[in-house]
Design a protein around this motif. Structure first.
Motif, short mmCIF file in Angstrom:
data_model
loop_
_atom_site.label_atom_id
_atom_site.label_comp_id
_atom_site.label_asym_id
_atom_site.label_seq_id
_atom_site.Cartn_x
_atom_site.Cartn_y
_atom_site.Cartn_z
N ALA A 168 0.82 -1.22 0.00
CA ALA A 168 0.00 0.00 0.00
C ALA A 168 0.86 1.26 0.00
O ALA A 168 0.42 2.32 -0.48
CB ALA A 168 -0.93 -0.02 1.21
N SER A 169 2.07 1.15 0.49
CA SER A 169 2.94 2.33 0.58
C SER A 169 3.60 2.69 -0.74
O SER A 169 4.16 3.78 -0.88
CB SER A 169 4.04 2.07 1.63
N ARG A 170 3.51 1.78 -1.72
CA ARG A 170 4.18 2.05 -3.00
C ARG A 170 3.35 3.01 -3.85
O ARG A 170 2.15 2.82 -4.03
CB ARG A 170 4.42 0.74 -3.77
N ARG A 171 4.00 3.97 -4.43
CA ARG A 171 3.30 4.95 -5.25
C ARG A 171 3.73 4.89 -6.72
O ARG A 171 3.02 5.39 -7.59
CB ARG A 171 3.57 6.37 -4.70
N THR A 172 4.86 4.30 -7.00
CA THR A 172 5.34 4.21 -8.38
C THR A 172 4.65 3.05 -9.09
O THR A 172 4.57 1.94 -8.55
CB THR A 172 6.86 3.98 -8.40
N PRO A 173 4.14 3.26 -10.30
CA PRO A 173 3.47 2.17 -11.03
C PRO A 173 4.40 0.98 -11.26
O PRO A 173 5.62 1.15 -11.43
CB PRO A 173 3.06 2.83 -12.35
N PHE A 174 3.83 -0.22 -11.27
CA PHE A 174 4.59 -1.43 -11.54
C PHE A 174 3.81 -2.24 -12.57
O PHE A 174 2.67 -2.63 -12.35
CB PHE A 174 4.79 -2.25 -10.26
N LEU A 175 4.42 -2.46 -13.74
CA LEU A 175 3.75 -3.12 -14.86
C LEU A 175 3.95 -4.63 -14.81
O LEU A 175 5.08 -5.11 -14.67
CB LEU A 175 4.29 -2.58 -16.19
N VAL A 176 2.85 -5.37 -14.92
CA VAL A 176 2.90 -6.83 -14.98
C VAL A 176 2.29 -7.27 -16.31
O VAL A 176 1.18 -6.87 -16.64
CB VAL A 176 2.16 -7.48 -13.81
N GLN A 177 3.03 -8.10 -17.05
CA GLN A 177 2.55 -8.61 -18.33
C GLN A 177 2.48 -10.13 -18.29
O GLN A 177 3.33 -10.79 -17.70
CB GLN A 177 3.48 -8.16 -19.46
N VAL A 178 1.46 -10.69 -18.93
CA VAL A 178 1.33 -12.13 -19.09
C VAL A 178 0.71 -12.39 -20.45
O VAL A 178 -0.31 -11.79 -20.79
CB VAL A 178 0.49 -12.75 -17.95
#
Length: 321
Positions: A168-178
């Motif tokens: 919840a503390s993360r603010r930077t986007p993180f991209l997940v691809q499948v």
């Protein structure tokens, strides 16, 4: 004609025996062998006759060991390797090849230089890939990491399955691809991604997850799963994450599934392969619960529970009929 057919079946059975213990047999080979057994009753019977060769392996290996000891005491030109010694040596080498880990290093780089995370057969790992993003990897999983500079900014699931938790503390986007899809998830969310053979799925556990694929956005709510492949995308269905993701607790749960599907899943967790050669047995609906600690004995457990007959071959290959 009957004799010719029998001879041909035994020739094919010998070829299958050699290939299944060659160290090069694949999942597709296992399915092809199963179809061959089911296509003609004479095939399974021929293989049953040919597999009696394995009864000779114990004495042959002992003879090989005696021959090896003799080599140390006798000049090379005075030693002639017998046929049974040669057979035992070849089979032993094949078994060793099968047992070598098929998934390479657990952390390395692809040919294009992309950094990878890897788990071998039966292995599970928990990795914090970057601050605020934790990935739990199941057996036989291959993940490519994306970086911007020195920071990991996303990942691509190439094969296997994993749970991704974004703090919840993360603010930077993180991209997940499948496969051909990507996921947008909010901080505080967690979800599972799966890519086995040509089928993929996303299961939301907490928070919100949006599946972006082919210009279409699909909201996946907690306790929902969306499956997709090259042919299309299925509607979201309700699932019990505790059951669907029981592997996180080192447990596999199957509820009213064909034994063929159960065995196909179990094969991901053990070296070698279990192959069902009886159609009725393959289609039998089962309820089962196994722990990952039971994988070494799972073929025997299936044999006892469902009245199957198991033929054990080197390299972890088991034929159920």
């Amino acid at each position: 004609m009957g004799t010719t057919s029998t001879n041909e079946s035994e020739r094919q059975a010998r070829a299958w025996l050699v290939h299944l213990t060659s160290g090069t047999a694949t999942r597709e080979d296992g399915e092809a062998f199963r179809r061959w057994c089911l296509s003609d009753a004479r095939h399974a019977e021929a293989f049953a006759r040919v597999r009696s060769i394995w009864d000779q392996l114990g004495p042959a290996i002992a003879e090989r060991d005696r021959a090896v000891r003799s080599v140390r005491a006798v000049p090379r030109h005075g030693v002639r390797m017998g046929r049974r010694v040669f057979l035992a040596t070849a089979v032993t080498a094949s078994v060793a090849a099968v047992l070598v880990g098929r998934y390479g290093l657990d952390l390395g780089r692809d040919g294009d230089g992309a950094e990878r995370l890897h788990t071998a057969v039966g292995e599970q790992r928990r990795v914090e890939v970057v601050s605020g993003v934790v990935v739990e990897m199941n057996t036989g999983t291959d993940i490519g990491l994306h970086r911007t500079g020195d920071v990991v900014t996303g990942l691509r699931l190439r094969r296997g399955e994993a749970v991704v938790r974004i703090e919840a503390s993360r603010r930077t986007p993180f991209l997940v691809q499948v496969a051909d899809a990507r996921l947008d998830s909010s901080p505080g969310s967690s979800f599972a991604v799966r890519c086995i053979d040509s089928e993929s799925a996303v299961t939301c556990m907490d928070g919100t997850t949006v599946l972006l694929r082919g210009g279409t956005q699909t909201l996946v709510k907690p306790s929902q799963q969306v499956a997709f492949d090259d042919q299309g995308q299925a509607p979201a269905i309700a699932v019990n994450p505790a059951t669907a993701l029981a592997w996180r607790d080192r447990v596999l749960i199957y509820d009213n599934q064909p034994l063929a599907d159960v065995v196909a899943d179990i094969n991901r967790y053990r070296p070698g392969r279990i192959v069902i050669t009886d159609r009725a047995l393959a289609e039998r609906r089962v309820h089962a619960r196994f722990t990952l600690d039971q994988m070494a004995d799972v073929a025997t457990l299936i044999e006892d529970a469902y009245g199957a007959h198991a033929t054990h071959l080197p390299g972890g290959w088991v034929l159920l009929s």
